[in-house]
Design an enzyme around this catalytic site. Structure first.
Site, mmCIF file in Angstrom:
data_model
loop_
_atom_site.group_PDB
_atom_site.id
_atom_site.type_symbol
_atom_site.label_atom_id
_atom_site.label_comp_id
_atom_site.label_asym_id
_atom_site.label_seq_id
_atom_site.Cartn_x
_atom_site.Cartn_y
_atom_site.Cartn_z
ATOM 1 N N ASP A 358 2.091 7.532 3.420
ATOM 2 C CA ASP A 358 2.509 8.415 2.333
ATOM 3 C C ASP A 358 3.403 9.552 2.849
ATOM 4 O O ASP A 358 4.322 9.994 2.171
ATOM 5 C CB ASP A 358 1.290 9.088 1.673
ATOM 6 C CG ASP A 358 0.260 8.110 1.158
ATOM 7 O OD1 ASP A 358 0.101 7.053 1.777
ATOM 8 O OD2 ASP A 358 -0.414 8.428 0.159
ATOM 9 N N GLU A 488 -1.242 -3.590 -2.579
ATOM 10 C CA GLU A 488 -2.539 -3.922 -1.966
ATOM 11 C C GLU A 488 -3.345 -4.923 -2.796
ATOM 12 O O GLU A 488 -4.465 -5.247 -2.432
ATOM 13 C CB GLU A 488 -3.345 -2.641 -1.750
ATOM 14 C CG GLU A 488 -2.696 -1.722 -0.735
ATOM 15 C CD GLU A 488 -3.469 -0.448 -0.493
ATOM 16 O OE1 GLU A 488 -4.259 -0.057 -1.370
ATOM 17 O OE2 GLU A 488 -3.273 0.171 0.563
ATOM 18 N N LYS A 600 -0.135 -3.861 -7.737
ATOM 19 C CA LYS A 600 -0.726 -2.514 -7.769
ATOM 20 C C LYS A 600 0.352 -1.437 -7.723
ATOM 21 O O LYS A 600 0.280 -0.428 -8.410
ATOM 22 C CB LYS A 600 -1.656 -2.357 -6.563
ATOM 23 C CG LYS A 600 -2.303 -0.990 -6.476
ATOM 24 C CD LYS A 600 -3.192 -0.866 -5.242
ATOM 25 C CE LYS A 600 -3.760 0.528 -5.120
ATOM 26 N NZ LYS A 600 -4.428 0.764 -3.850
ATOM 27 N N GLN A 601 1.325 -1.642 -6.849
ATOM 28 C CA GLN A 601 2.355 -0.607 -6.702
ATOM 29 C C GLN A 601 3.655 -1.239 -6.217
ATOM 30 O O GLN A 601 3.637 -2.341 -5.672
ATOM 31 C CB GLN A 601 1.903 0.469 -5.727
ATOM 32 C CG GLN A 601 1.877 0.069 -4.280
ATOM 33 C CD GLN A 601 1.017 1.013 -3.444
ATOM 34 O OE1 GLN A 601 -0.184 0.828 -3.364
ATOM 35 N NE2 GLN A 601 1.633 1.992 -2.837
#
Ligand code: BGC
Length: 770
Positions: A358, A488, A600-601
């Site tokens: 991140d 993920e 998920k992303q």
């Protein structure tokens, strides 16, 4: 959706006490100064539900992992940022009875976070004996000018009560982490010293042996006059305090000014801690509340002058973006390269306060554009200093010859995740660390970073990719097997497009920079070659991998494929998932999630975001249209990337919808999890959705470029940013784009493909392109 807080441009305001939502508010109203953080716990005793949290950056504990795992290479511990000694304590009694908001009759209550000046204020009125009323006002801040200081002004005012108010001003080192794996306490007392009016206590962490000293001094006032008291001195294991009682009459006010210094062995030799911490607290007391507060406010004014975003016509969006900028600056100030940014910062225990990808993928671009370049440089140096550990991490897994695998989760460079398939297999983080070097250099133009530090890191990472990629006879291509991409909700997949793409990009970038450093700084080049035992013959394989990497692609749809076999899935839009089954990770079995197509992303789209300049708009659009409907955005790091791509491809409505999902994520507690802490790193993504998304800010060919758009709902917006030492402000409304050069140097920009020069301290107005 939870809208507990009143909308205001600069304040977060809670107007009523909600005991059932106290943890949430404790996170939202957190304060910090990069060196320490403090949840919005009450100073006085509180027997209701709360998560007490005082944190000192860099002070952690390696808590033995609970997963009974037997495979080689699995980390032994999950590092935790520790709940440190509680420095805020001021207990109050009224005629001998404790003030405790869990049982008190509350007449009014408010909590205010002042983001402009960086403080937390709380005010409440309660009924005490014989239905008389007292009012308590407290204000506290963690100093931005002297980061070891925490200051509290705590006043008890009588409306119509006459009697005794008891105070206990204390420091309590007998604290624990709620998320401790085995319920253990992590602190042991080292020394304690308390007298009337002041005291210090030092505690050390088990295993890591960090020493943290907390020193306090206080002064008492009745109305405007200082008074002296003869307190009872309390001294017991891990606890120091001063207790005294004062008479109060209606309309009188008793105030405690508490000055606390927190020092740790990260900065001060252990043997000096007790002496120094006492002196720092004393000096703070002598300086006094008003001076300390005004110095603190000045620091916040400086931060806002280079990072504020203004949004006209949407108070909710205005409040949210300032909240995000505020929390990011409270978490990291870039003064110390040993520190980093945990996904929840100092606002809770979840994610252990450790460093994740991140930092490089989200937080770094924010600090690159809003803060002095040393701030971002220190984030890079943090990884540089961990290169040896990254090489060890790779060795534990069987890699050799200086290959470096940076950890997905770390406190000290050592991998300490506690989920194998999800976290461990996300080797893509190695690419984010390489990309961060590139990003830093293109933003700052710093010519020294690559030869001094960057190249060694790039060599280690490229060596890892070179060993991790394997030759497939079947495909006649290089493949990367058994990974988890940023998404993920897929584990142990092969040829994740994002991972393969960033792997070969890293190798090419390293090769280019080997050439450049060799030419421009041959002495340093020789040093690096020697230090890393680099053999130029290694690059033969790198080049071969670059030329023959397998990148899954669907010829029919003309989209990149997230991984091998993605098209075997039933490809259905997330809009078909019943509302009550969201979020998937709370309703579906892991097996079902892994088999589904739901993302998920941002994964392929994250890659397109990073390497956007290599693809035309049609390619970006096709991939966006293919992946966006299947993306459930169940990571807070997702919608911002989609929003930026939607802006890039001209889809402003979608960009705005996606932006809204991230902007008030915490303030409105979309995912019902704010009690655990705030999503600090995703806050950077929200900021990027404005600046890189709506503002269209890019760095290319050594210039800063803009393609501004404006959401329908906003009247105007403006943001500050920096490029190569030049600070500027861009204001966008529905007609114009105004660019103000706030520095003394010339600003060269590209606006909608045209080049302009704006001299120092001047502004230019352009027409917006719709
Ligand atoms: C995300 C990761 C992220 C981690 C910490 C996870 O939910 O999927 O990408 O690194 O949270 O923020």
């Amino acid at each position: 959706m939870n809208s507990l807080y009143r909308k205001d441009e600069w304040l977060i305001i809670e107007e009523e006490f909600h005991p059932g939502k106290n943890r949430e508010s404790e996170s939202i109203f957190s304060i910090g100064n990069g060196y320490m953080g403090q949840r919005a716990n009450f100073e006085e005793r509180y027997s209701g539900d709360c998560l007490r949290g005082s944190y000192v950056a860099g002070v952690y504990y390696p808590d033995k992992t609970r997963v009974g795992w037997w495979k080689n290479g699995y980390p032994e511990y999950f590092a935790k940022v520790l709940n440190a000694p509680n420095w805020i304590g001021i207990d109050i009694t009224v005629n001998g009875k404790s003030v405790d908001l869990a049982s008190a009759e509350i007449i009014s209550f408010s909590r205010i976070l002042n983001m402009k000046e960086g403080y937390l204020e709380r005010s409440f009125r309660i009924l005490v004996v014989q239905k008389k009323t007292i009012e308590i006002n407290s204000r506290r801040f963690l100093s931005m000018s002297e980061p070891d200081l925490g200051i509290i002004k705590y006043s008890v005012r009588s409306i119509d009560f006459e009697g005794n108010i008891g105070f206990n001003v204390y420091v309590d080192a007998d604290v624990k982490n709620e998320d401790a794996n085995y319920g253990k306490k992590f602190w042991k007392e080292v020394a304690r010293d308390v007298t009337a009016g002041s005291g210090s206590i030092t505690a050390r962490t088990m295993k890591t042996d960090f020493h943290v000293a907390t020193g306090m001094c206080y002064r008492i006032k009745r109305n405007d006059a200082f008074l002296s008291v003869k307190p009872e001195v309390i001294s017991r294991d891990k606890y120091i305090g001063n207790k005294f009682s004062l008479k109060i009459k209606p309309r009188e006010e008793l105030t405690v000014l508490k000055f606390v210094s927190v020092l740790s062995s990260l900065n001060i030799p252990r043997e000096n801690l007790m002496g120094d911490v006492g002196q720092h607290a004393k000096k703070a007391e002598q300086k006094g509340y008003e001076i300390l507060f005004s110095e603190h406010k000045k620091e916040w004014a400086k931060i806002w002058a280079t990072s504020d975003v203004k949004i006209e016509g949407d108070i909710a969006a205005q409040q949210a973006v300032r909240f995000n900028i505020f929390q990011l600056n409270q978490t990291y100030t870039g003064r110390d390269e040993r520190l980093n940014i945990g996904p929840k910062g100092f606002t809770g225990e979840k994610y252990g306060g450790s460093t994740y990808w991140d930092t490089e993928a989200f937080a770094l671009p924010f600090f690159l554009k809003t803060a002095d370049q040393n701030v971002a440089r220190n984030l890079l140096l943090y990884r540089y200093k961990h290169l040896g550990q990254a090489i060890n991490n790779a060795m534990k897994l069987g890699f050799r010859g200086g290959a470096a695998l940076y950890p997905m989760v770390t406190m000290n460079g050592e991998e300490c995740h506690n989920e194998w398939e999800i976290t461990f297999e996300e080797i893509h983080r190695n690419g984010a660390i390489a990309y961060a070097i590139y990003n830093y250099i293109r933003h700052t133009g710093d010519k020294t970073y690559m030869p001094d530090f960057g190249l060694e890191v790039l060599i280690g990472i490229s060596r890892f990719w070179s060993q991790r990629a394997s030759w497939s006879e079947h495909r006649q291509k290089y493949v990367i097997l058994g990974v988890t991409g940023p998404n993920e909700y897929e584990n142990n997949v092969s040829n994740n497009w994002y991972t393969n793409t960033i792997a070969v990009w890293t190798m090419s970038y390293t090769l280019n920079n080997l050439e450049i450093v060799k030419k421009e700084d041959p002495d340093r080049y020789d040093e690096i070659i020697k230090k890393t035992s680099f053999d130029f013959a290694e690059t033969k394989r790198w080049n071969d991998i670059i030329n023959r990497i397998y990148l899954p692609y669907d010829n029919e749809r003309k989209v990149f494929l997230q991984q091998d076999g993605f098209l075997d899935k039933e490809l259905i839009p997330a809009s078909l998932i019943p509302e009550e089954e969201r979020p998937l990770n709370q309703h579906w079995s892991w097996d079902r999630i892994l088999r589904s197509c739901f993302i998920k992303q941002a994964d392929v789209l994250h890659g397109l975001y990073l390497f956007e300049d290599k693809y035309d708009t049609e390619t970006l659009k096709r991939n966006f249209d293919f992946y966006e409907p299947m993306t459930v955005h169940e990571s807070s790091l997702s919608a911002c990337i989609h929003s930026i791509l939607a802006s890039r491809t001209g889809n402003i409505e979608r960009a705005y919808e996606l932006y809204l999902r991230t902007a008030r994520l915490d303030l409105d507690d979309y995912n019902n999890e704010v009690g655990d802490g705030l999503h600090i790193t995703s806050m950077a993504g929200t900021w990027l959705a404005i600046v890189e998304g709506f503002g269209g800010m890019r760095i290319a060919d050594g210039r800063v470029q803009f393609q501004p758009l404006i959401p329908e709902k906003w009247k105007s917006y403006s943001f500050h940013a920096r490029f190569r030492g030049v600070l500027f402000e861009i204001m966008v409304n529905h007609k114009e784009v105004i660019i103000r050069n706030l520095s003394d140097r010339m600003l060269s920009i590209v606006l909608y493909e045209n080049k302009y020069q704006i001299p120092g301290n001047e502004e230019r107005t352009f027409k917006i392109k719709n």
